[in-house]
Scaffold this active site. Structure first.
Site, PDB file in Angstrom:
ATOM      1  N   GLU A   1       0.817  -1.220   0.000  1.00 47.54           N
ATOM      2  CA  GLU A   1       0.000   0.000   0.000  1.00 47.54           C
ATOM      3  C   GLU A   1       0.848   1.266   0.000  1.00 47.54           C
ATOM      4  O   GLU A   1       0.519   2.237  -0.690  1.00 47.54           O
ATOM      5  CB  GLU A   1      -0.956   0.013   1.201  1.00 47.54           C
TER       6      GLU A   1
ATOM      7  N   HIS B   1     -10.304  -4.859  10.117  1.00 48.67           N
ATOM      8  CA  HIS B   1     -11.008  -4.825   8.825  1.00 48.67           C
ATOM      9  C   HIS B   1     -12.369  -4.144   8.948  1.00 48.67           C
ATOM     10  O   HIS B   1     -13.236  -4.368   8.112  1.00 48.67           O
ATOM     11  CB  HIS B   1     -11.239  -6.243   8.287  1.00 48.67           C
TER      12      HIS B   1
HETATM   13  C1  TPP Z   1      -1.931  -4.412   4.678  1.00 50.10           C
HETATM   14  C2  TPP Z   1      -2.861  -5.395   4.101  1.00 50.10           C
HETATM   15  N1  TPP Z   1      -3.127  -5.367   2.780  1.00 50.10           N
HETATM   16  C3  TPP Z   1      -3.987  -6.251   2.245  1.00 50.10           C
HETATM   17  C4  TPP Z   1      -4.610  -7.191   3.010  1.00 50.10           C
HETATM   18  C5  TPP Z   1      -5.629  -8.150   2.411  1.00 50.10           C
HETATM   19  N2  TPP Z   1      -5.058  -9.483   2.351  1.00 50.10           N
HETATM   20  C6  TPP Z   1      -5.267 -10.370   3.329  1.00 50.10           C
HETATM   21  S1  TPP Z   1      -4.429 -11.782   3.101  1.00 50.10           S
HETATM   22  C7  TPP Z   1      -3.814 -11.238   1.641  1.00 50.10           C
HETATM   23  C8  TPP Z   1      -2.909 -12.112   0.853  1.00 50.10           C
HETATM   24  C9  TPP Z   1      -1.689 -12.452   1.615  1.00 50.10           C
HETATM   25  O1  TPP Z   1      -0.875 -13.256   0.871  1.00 50.10           O
HETATM   26  P1  TPP Z   1       0.340 -13.984   1.527  1.00 50.10           P
HETATM   27  O2  TPP Z   1       1.176 -13.010   2.286  1.00 50.10           O
HETATM   28  O3  TPP Z   1       1.023 -14.762   0.464  1.00 50.10           O
HETATM   29  O4  TPP Z   1      -0.303 -14.956   2.597  1.00 50.10           O
HETATM   30  P2  TPP Z   1      -1.299 -16.197   2.331  1.00 50.10           P
HETATM   31  O5  TPP Z   1      -2.676 -15.683   2.388  1.00 50.10           O
HETATM   32  O6  TPP Z   1      -0.970 -16.783   1.023  1.00 50.10           O
HETATM   33  O7  TPP Z   1      -1.028 -17.132   3.465  1.00 50.10           O
HETATM   34  C10 TPP Z   1      -4.257  -9.952   1.362  1.00 50.10           C
HETATM   35  C11 TPP Z   1      -3.912  -9.179   0.163  1.00 50.10           C
HETATM   36  C12 TPP Z   1      -4.336  -7.175   4.391  1.00 50.10           C
HETATM   37  N3  TPP Z   1      -4.941  -8.033   5.219  1.00 50.10           N
HETATM   38  N4  TPP Z   1      -3.446  -6.288   4.901  1.00 50.10           N
END
Ligand code: TPP
Ligand code: MG
Lengths: 345, 331
Positions: free
Chosen positions: B68, B137
């Site tokens: 972000e 959230h």
């Molecule tokens: C700062 C922030 N940006 C976006 C999100 C929304 N979000 C939640 S999980 C996720 C994906 C995360 O991917 P990864 O780090 O690979 O973890 P995984 O879910 O694959 O375990 C996103 C974009 C968030 N929770 N926090």
């Protein structure tokens, strides 16, 4: 010492048991969510069990972990009780966070679990901070920050790794590369071959290991822990793994096909470890089945407990904002107490 | 806003209205493009961008890494150099990650540089509780942005204003934050179909006329307040205004209404202290003090985070019952 290590047959069986417990917990949570019993979001760890369990097997009981939004597996690997975890998913008063946190925020700081986290990339700074406390007070501990492949794109992750590196702190960063951040493949988020290559930018070792193999993960973390305790600073470990279920429950998974999931299932961390233990004569099929049934029973009990448990009293919404009470909030607490027949709370 | 002649409208949800606004503006101006997390093939986590990627391609509906600070900063740099990015921040709570680029760069560049740059950037984000999504959230953070000099903030409560404000934000040469409430995406309304329809930033809308009390509401609480007004009709005549724009704020419309009714309730999901409520109340007192017949009432979230458990979340989130009680206290 952790109450299980992969150095003994007993410990290996215990590690398998934890993986089974995680799987059972998450499959049950998925079903209960689909039935509308669990509010909010749940992100399941099915397929990734070897990373959390391998990591925690190599830690001491009083070491810290900082988790992610996909935290149930880390909790169970660290020894948290599925009863209070499930109660938290159900928003009940005696869940780990008294119902205030839910799946995305389960925490038990006394047990060294610094919380699942709703902010992607926020765990590593927490781990750096815990490592700072450890270093400052000369304690014999380490702190692990878990993060996903997607989180590697967050600035605060790199700031945290750099701090831990320049201050030589006893931290370990474990990247769970499950190939996707939500629906976006890792290749569309990063331009390096291995995510562990980013360690070089911070002057620390970075290794990539098979995250479907609990012993490979444990060995890497053990090595990192030794390094950290010897005063040689942090290590970054990338564990290559895969999540079988959607990003969150309810995800339609338009970004991948079932074949891909099937291919990864062939390397299932539980099935492969079980085979290895049977080959070594440390486990029999019959004992495995018993263990599986026990894991299921544990989770069924946890579920029954969670369903029966009490909801928090509405006035609890106003507790825990600060160490003391402030008038701005106190007046609402009093109203909530008064509303429920004279305040039976 | 309504042109001469008959205005064509179509019934649609807030979600569809926002998507239509995005589609029309992408169509109208090649310099406009979107970026955000999983807004492409995934269609956005709350399904707002939907299938726009099929129409406009991945250059103009860009999926970003989870960065972000990086992409809000990049949007700021891009806006200063001739393009018009429209950014989606998946949940408003994640604005914490990008706050530096927002407050020190985006908000300040035009002024600090003596007017040497424009800043045509739009930030869309979703806020509010009600989904059991817990404290990270569910926040309502629009007061931060409305408070900060150099940023404009809008907060639609209806499908019509969702479309019109989104379009106005994209056409503006200033940074505009569009705060969508996640609980009203399914709310339906009549929406003008004219592609030139916009809602000017800085104008509130009287959604229902009344004579006994004014409710100045935002987002979800606009609909809730309209329901309460309907319930009370016959007994108490409630005027409901959708603030629509938080900064700039339409002081005239609020003052005119308070001069008529003599009573004011401010209903906004933000935490109560130091927020939208205080600003609206102050403007009413500064401009209509002698018309007020009763103390101004605030409806908002007591100063807590949004807890997970439905029992607790219901407790802290303001709703129609709170609006009704507030009206009851002064009529
Ligand atoms: C700062 C922030 N940006 C976006 C999100 C929304 N979000 C939640 S999980 C996720 C994906 C995360 O991917 P990864 O780090 O690979 O973890 P995984 O879910 O694959 O375990 C996103 C974009 C968030 N929770 N926090
Ligand atoms: Mg991932």
């Amino acid at each position: 010492m952790s109450d299980y290590t992969l150095d003994s047959a007993e410990g290996r069986v215990e590690a398998l048991r934890r993986m089974l417990t995680i799987r059972s917990f998450d499959e049950t949570a998925g079903e209960r969510f689909a039935d509308g019993e669990i509010p909010g979001f749940v992100h399941l760890y099915v397929g990734e069990e070897a990373v959390g369990v391998g990591t925690c097997a190599a830690l001491n009981d009083d070491d810290y972990i900082a988790s992610t939004h996909r935290g149930h597996g880390h909790c169970i690997a660290k020894g948290l009780n599925p009863k209070y975890m499930m109660a938290e998913l159900y928003g009940k008063a005696d869940g780990y966070c008294n119902g205030k946190g839910g799946s995305m925020h389960i925490a038990d700081v006394d047990a060294g679990m610094l919380g699942a986290n709703g902010i992607v990339g926020a765990g590593p700074p927490m781990a750096t901070g815990a490592a700072l406390s450890i270093d400052y007070q000369g304690r014999d501990q380490v702190a692990v920050g878990f993060l996903g492949d997607g989180a590697v794109a967050q600035g605060q992750v790199h700031e945290a790794v750099n701090l831990a590196s320049t201050w030589n702190l006893p931290a370990i960063f474990v990247i769970e590369n499950n190939r996707y951040g939500e629906g976006t493949p890792v290749e569309q988020q990063h331009n390096v071959d291995n995510l562990s290559d980013t360690a070089a930018a911070h002057g620390i070792p970075g290794v990539t290991v098979d995250g479907m193999d609990v012993t490979a993960v444990a060995e890497a973390v053990e090595e990192a822990r030794k390094r950290a305790r010897a005063g040689d600073g942090p290590t970054m470990i990338e564990a290559e793994t895969y999540r079988y279920r959607g990003h969150y429950e309810g995800d339609e998974q338009v970004y991948r096909d079932e074949d891909e999931v099937e291919r990864w299932r062939e390397q299932d961390p539980i099935a492969s470890f079980k085979e290895r233990l049977i080959d070594r004569g440390e486990l029999t099929e019959a004992v495995f089945e018993e263990m599986q049934a026990e894991a299921q029973a544990t989770i069924e009990n946890a579920l029954a407990y969670a369903k029966e448990a009490d909801d928090p009293h509405p006035s609890e919404a106003y507790e825990d904002m600060f160490g003391d009470s402030v008038p701005e909030i106190e007046r609402f607490a009093q109203q909530a107490t008064a509303r429920t027949d004279g305040g039976d709370h | 806003m309504a042109q001469a002649g008959i205005e064509q409208t179509e019934t649609m949800t807030v979600r569809e209205a926002i998507r239509q606004a995005l589609r029309e503006e992408l169509d109208r101006d090649d310099d406009v493009y979107m970026m955000g997390e999983d807004i492409g093939d995934m269609g956005g986590v709350l399904a707002v961008t939907g299938d726009l990627i099929d129409e406009f391609g991945e250059e103009r509906v860009r999926d970003t890494p989870i960065s972000e600070a990086g992409f809000v900063g990049a949007a700021t740099g891009a806006a200063a150099t001739g393009t018009r990015p429209v950014v989606e921040i998946m949940f408003s709570d994640f604005m914490g990650v990008s706050m530096e680029q927002t407050m020190n760069q985006m908000a300040k560049m035009r002024y600090m540089f003596g007017g040497k740059t424009e800043m045509p950037v739009t930030i869309r984000t979703t806020e509010g509780g009600g989904m059991g999504a817990a404290s990270q959230h569910s926040g309502t953070v629009h007061a931060w942005i409305a408070h900060f000099p150099g940023l404009k903030a809008v907060s639609p409560g209806t499908a019509e204003s969702a479309k019109g404000l989104t379009k106005a934000a994209i056409r503006s040469d200033d940074p505009v934050f569009v705060f969508e409430n996640k609980m009203i995406y399914e709310r339906q309304g009549e929406v003008p179909t004219d592609p030139e329809f916009t809602v000017p930033i800085g104008e509130a809308a009287v959604e229902r006329e009344g004579s006994d009390v004014t409710v100045l509401a935002t987002q979800r609480l606009v609909g809730d307040s309209l329901d309460v007004a309907e319930d009370l009709a016959g007994g108490t005549s409630v005027e409901v205004i959708d603030a629509r724009s938080l900064y700039p704020l339409d002081t005239d419309t609020i003052v005119e209404s308070v001069e008529k009714t003599g009573r004011l309730v401010v209903a906004d999901e933000s935490p109560l202290s130091y927020g939208i409520h205080a600003e609206v109340a102050t403007r009413a007192m500064e401009n209509a003090f002698f018309s007020l017949d009763a103390p101004i009432q605030r409806v908002g979230t007591p100063d807590t985070h949004i807890p997970f458990s439905p029992t607790l979340e219901d407790e802290v989130l303001p709703d129609g019952d709170d609006v009704r009680e507030a009206i009851g206290r002064i009529t």
